[in-house]
Design a protein around this motif. Structure first.
Motif, PDB file in Angstrom:
ATOM      1  N   PHE A   1       7.956 -29.893 -40.183  1.00 47.04           N
ATOM      2  CA  PHE A   1       7.016 -29.307 -39.220  1.00 47.04           C
ATOM      3  C   PHE A   1       5.858 -30.257 -38.940  1.00 47.04           C
ATOM      4  CE2 PHE A   1       8.481 -24.913 -40.503  1.00 47.04           C
ATOM      5  CZ  PHE A   1       9.151 -24.720 -39.313  1.00 47.04           C
TER       6      PHE A   1
ATOM      7  N   SER B   1       7.258 -33.489 -37.124  1.00 42.09           N
ATOM      8  CA  SER B   1       7.681 -33.223 -35.747  1.00 42.09           C
ATOM      9  C   SER B   1       6.482 -32.844 -34.885  1.00 42.09           C
ATOM     10  CB  SER B   1       8.767 -32.151 -35.697  1.00 42.09           C
ATOM     11  OG  SER B   1       8.249 -30.923 -36.149  1.00 42.09           O
TER      12      SER B   1
ATOM     13  N   GLU C   1       5.412 -34.913 -31.658  1.00 39.86           N
ATOM     14  CA  GLU C   1       5.277 -34.221 -30.382  1.00 39.86           C
ATOM     15  C   GLU C   1       3.906 -34.484 -29.757  1.00 39.86           C
ATOM     16  OE1 GLU C   1       7.299 -30.520 -30.392  1.00 39.86           O
ATOM     17  OE2 GLU C   1       5.810 -29.620 -29.071  1.00 39.86           O
ATOM     18  N   SER C   2       2.879 -34.435 -30.573  1.00 38.03           N
ATOM     19  CA  SER C   2       1.543 -34.606 -30.005  1.00 38.03           C
ATOM     20  C   SER C   2       1.306 -36.044 -29.556  1.00 38.03           C
ATOM     21  CB  SER C   2       0.471 -34.127 -30.980  1.00 38.03           C
ATOM     22  OG  SER C   2       0.362 -35.019 -32.044  1.00 38.03           O
TER      23      SER C   2
ATOM     24  N   HIS D   1      -1.257 -40.097 -38.709  1.00 35.21           N
ATOM     25  CA  HIS D   1      -1.395 -41.388 -38.026  1.00 35.21           C
ATOM     26  C   HIS D   1      -0.154 -41.765 -37.221  1.00 35.21           C
ATOM     27  CE1 HIS D   1      -4.325 -41.924 -41.554  1.00 35.21           C
ATOM     28  NE2 HIS D   1      -5.000 -41.554 -40.486  1.00 35.21           N
TER      29      HIS D   1
END
Lengths: 315, 447
Positions: free
Chosen positions: B350, B353, B357-358, B439
């Protein structure tokens, strides 16, 4: 047959710790039962909510979280004042994220000045939270302690790697230390012992069990806190009889689910309300596990959680 | 309740036939007492002993089922007060309320939400399971028509709520094959509803104004031969309702009360008018002991946090949650997008990912089965090391998705890069990613 309440016998009590000073000082702890189990014990001080203030304008916050603070995001002093004046904050939690060596890497002196300005601008207790980098925090928090001598701050996270430096600062300049360990009851106890041996008075220790967000490990935090309270209250484990502080807001608002826009995920509903509920549900879960101080962000989530605390403790 | 091994041993055949899988009847008895064996494993136990033992071995909180087919909701069966002692067993069922006085459009909208609000997470589907159909019109015909509609359009397990016996009778008739929960037997109607529940083999909710009365009514219904009861203590303020949940759970587990040894039903829908507050009251009951939680309504923003909370609280505290091993596309990656690898501990997945995604850099995330261990733990356990990772990458099928041969490994296991390069061969380039997931966006944006 009449119903007889099955009560638990408690043998311990959580220590009372006073945060801040003056008329707005806040005392937490003192529980003699599991959270809100008022039928078999006392909770003399209801849990408190500290409002977050950042020392640098947040970059990655979702719109819903930033919106209430847009006008003050660049100025931690104005931000802290707004929290107290507009939202009735009972404590302020200054997050010194800009000191992170992997980020802006601002100096300890600069951070200490910011802390002093914020703490001078408000009359409520101030929590000062470092970047989480143990080495840098050793210096930052020591400087903060010294610069804010006598202001009775709450400083952390104090970890195994820097407890001597930060703990010494807490002793010398009379601040409360936030003893922080990674979701492990034995490590928590160990650090409390170390701080005690160093000479930090018991009335100046509050415990951070490390908070996981909803969907991101909150169950580990929840169970560690329940075990902590069980040991403190029913097994007389004195080195666990401290109030608990959960620095939770940042864990919620950084998640994908809190950041997703309404139009990008219709089944997740309204983005603002979702963010508020993710934060408030996390708060309720932590309160039920034994939190004494919650570090929160969104004013509406805070308002809801305050109402819940009032309802839990209603006569 | 709670027989010792020796007491159980006296009821066994004492032949030491070994057919149950252990060498002696005494050992088998000890296992039974510890809950580590099933009485059914003994082929020679007498009927009389069976009756005595199953009575003694009955769980302190009666497990029961509402609904039929794929969507059977099991409630009760809990054995502990705190989840760290032993896993909570049956997640509380979450219900949305639909009344027979609501306009058609509102009913349709609620049914639509009930059907659509489902979420995939760690390979599980999170969803609300129940619909509480409420007879507020007083008209049995309207009630029956709504039940038929709800039953026809959804797979929901049903709670039938009415103050009238004739309405409930008509309602149960319309959906008996769906095994609805009948709500609720009270002092005034308990004989009639006991018969209705018995005839149709449905669970029956019991409602009283306080625990004394609830206990008496529960005993009365048990004496009438009912086994599957659900308790409503009647409290509708947060403090009182929360305390009742604790009293009932403790009464069943500590006092071994059979009268209160049943799952509970709670009604946040009757405790506030504010839907946000209602979600928080429901959150309280997810943690503290509800069997069923009835909401006045829900939207994605309120039901999602509750479903995630429920998943978290009811997770086995001993075992980490795991993701399926495989290739997870994030964004819409192409054959030139970066390939990253991590382990299948669900929190690791989580967090990684989420950060990928961000970054808004479309990527392929390889998730390797490390038995649910996080990166460093898996590395320390020898499960996330060069040759194992290399073997996984080769058979993962990623080479059909991308043209390049570069893989990013977590910075925390930089030490395995040499072994991994060796295992993969010289076509491949192993890049060392950041130590901290936070990071990753900066790392990916650098390209």
């Amino acid at each position: 047959m009449a119903f007889e309440i099955p009560k638990v016998t408690y043998t311990g009590k959580i220590r009372e710790v006073t945060l801040g000073k003056g008329p707005k000082a806040v005392t937490v702890g003192g529980e003699t039962s599991y959270p809100f189990h008022l039928f078999e014990g006392a909770m003399p001080h209801p849990p408190r909510i500290a409002m977050e203030v950042y020392d640098t304008p947040p970059e990655e916050w979702p719109e819903a979280a930033l919106e209430p603070f847009k006008d003050v995001a660049k100025d931690p002093v104005a931000w802290a004042k707004k929290c107290v004046q507009s939202y009735g904050a009972e404590l302020i939690a200054l997050q010194l994220v800009s000191t992170d060596p992997n980020g802006l890497n601002r100096s300890s002196d600069e951070a200490a000045q910011t802390a002093k300005k914020v703490a001078s601008a408000v009359d409520v207790p101030v929590i000062v939270w470092g970047s989480g980098n143990a080495d840098k925090d050793a210096d930052v928090l020591r400087k903060v302690a010294e610069t804010c001598d006598g202001m009775n701050l709450v400083i952390g996270p104090v970890v195994e790697g820097n407890y001597k430096q930060v703990g010494a600062g807490a002793i010398a300049y009379k601040h409360t230390a936030i003893a922080s360990t990674p979701i492990d009851i034995n490590l928590a106890k160990q650090l409390n012992i170390l701080l005690g041996n160093l000479g930090v008075p018991d009335g100046q220790i509050i415990v951070d069990p490390t908070t996981g967000g909803l969907g991101y490990g909150i169950e580990y935090t929840y169970s560690v806190m329940e075990r902590d309270r069980m040991a403190a209250l029913t097994q007389q484990d004195e080195r666990l009889q401290f109030p608990i502080l959960c620095n939770m807001a940042k864990e919620i608002w950084k998640t994908k689910e809190a950041k997703t826009k309404t139009e990008d995920a219709p089944t997740l509903g309204d983005a603002k309300k979702r963010g508020i509920l993710l934060e408030a549900v996390t708060a309720v879960v932590l309160l039920l596990a034994g939190a004494d101080v919650l570090v929160m962000r969104h004013p509406e989530a805070i308002k809801l959680v305050r109402e819940m605390i009032a309802d839990f403790t209603a006569k | 309740m709670g027989m010792t091994g020796i007491q159980i041993f006296k009821l066994l055949p004492k032949t030491n036939c070994k057919e149950c899988g252990v060498p002696t009847c005494l050992a088998f008895a000890m296992n039974l007492a510890a809950g580590k064996a099933e009485l059914a494993s003994c082929p020679y136990v007498s009927e009389e002993a069976k009756a005595m033992l199953s009575e003694a071995a009955a769980p302190p909180i009666r497990p029961l089922a509402i609904g039929a087919g794929e969507n059977v909701v099991k409630v009760g069966g809990e054995t502990v007060l705190f989840r760290h002692e032993k896993t909570f067993v049956n997640k509380p069922g979450i219900a949305i309320l639909i009344s027979d006085t609501m306009p058609e459009a509102e009913v349709t909208a609620r049914l639509k939400r009930f059907k659509e609000l489902k979420y995939e997470r760690v390979g599980l589907t999170l969803r609300p399971e129940l619909i509480a159909v409420k007879n507020e019109s007083g008209d049995p015909g309207k009630f029956e028509a709504l039940i038929k509609k709800v039953k026809g359009e959804t797979d929901a397990a049903l709670i039938l709520m009415s103050a009238k016996v004739d309405a409930l009778t008509a309602g149960v008739k319309a959906c008996a094959d769906r095994v609805p929960l009948i709500y609720a037997a009270t002092d005034g109607n308990s004989d009639a509803l006991a018969n209705l529940a018995k005839e149709n083999k449905c669970p029956l909710a019991v409602k009283a104004d306080n625990l004394d009365a609830l206990l008496a009514l529960s005993d009365k219904l048990t004496a009438a031969g009912l086994k599957d009861l659900v308790l409503d203590s009647g409290s509708r303020t947060l403090r009182k309702a929360f305390e009742d949940q604790i009293y009932i759970r403790r009464a069943a587990l500590i006092q071994k009360s059979r009268s209160l040894g049943f799952p509970t039903i709670t009604f946040p829908c009757e405790m506030t008018k504010d839907p946000m507050k209602e979600a928080l009251i429901a959150a309280t009951f997810v943690s503290k002991y509800a069997g069923i939680i009835v909401l006045s309504d829900f939207q994605g923003e309120s039901v999602f946090p509750l479903l995630v909370e429920r998943l978290n609280i009811y997770t086995d505290p001993q075992r980490p949650m795991m993701m399926q091993q495989g290739i997870y596309p994030i964004g819409t990656p192409t054959d030139a997008s970066p390939v990253l690898i991590t382990t299948n501990f669900s929190l690791t997945y989580f967090i990684v990912s989420g950060e990928v995604e961000s970054s808004r850099v479309p990527s392929w995330l390889l998730v390797m089965d490390t038995e649910g261990l996080s990166v460093l733990t898996a590395w320390a356990a020898g499960k996330f090391v060069g040759d194992a990772i290399g073997a996984f990458i080769k058979k993962s099928g990623i080479t059909e998705k991308v043209k390049h041969r570069r893989v990013v490994i977590p910075g925390a296991v930089a030490a395995v890069s040499g072994d991994l390069e060796e295992e993969l061969g010289k076509d491949w380039e192993v890049k060392i990613g950041p130590r901290e997931a936070a990071h990753i966006p900066a790392f990916l944006k650098m390209g």
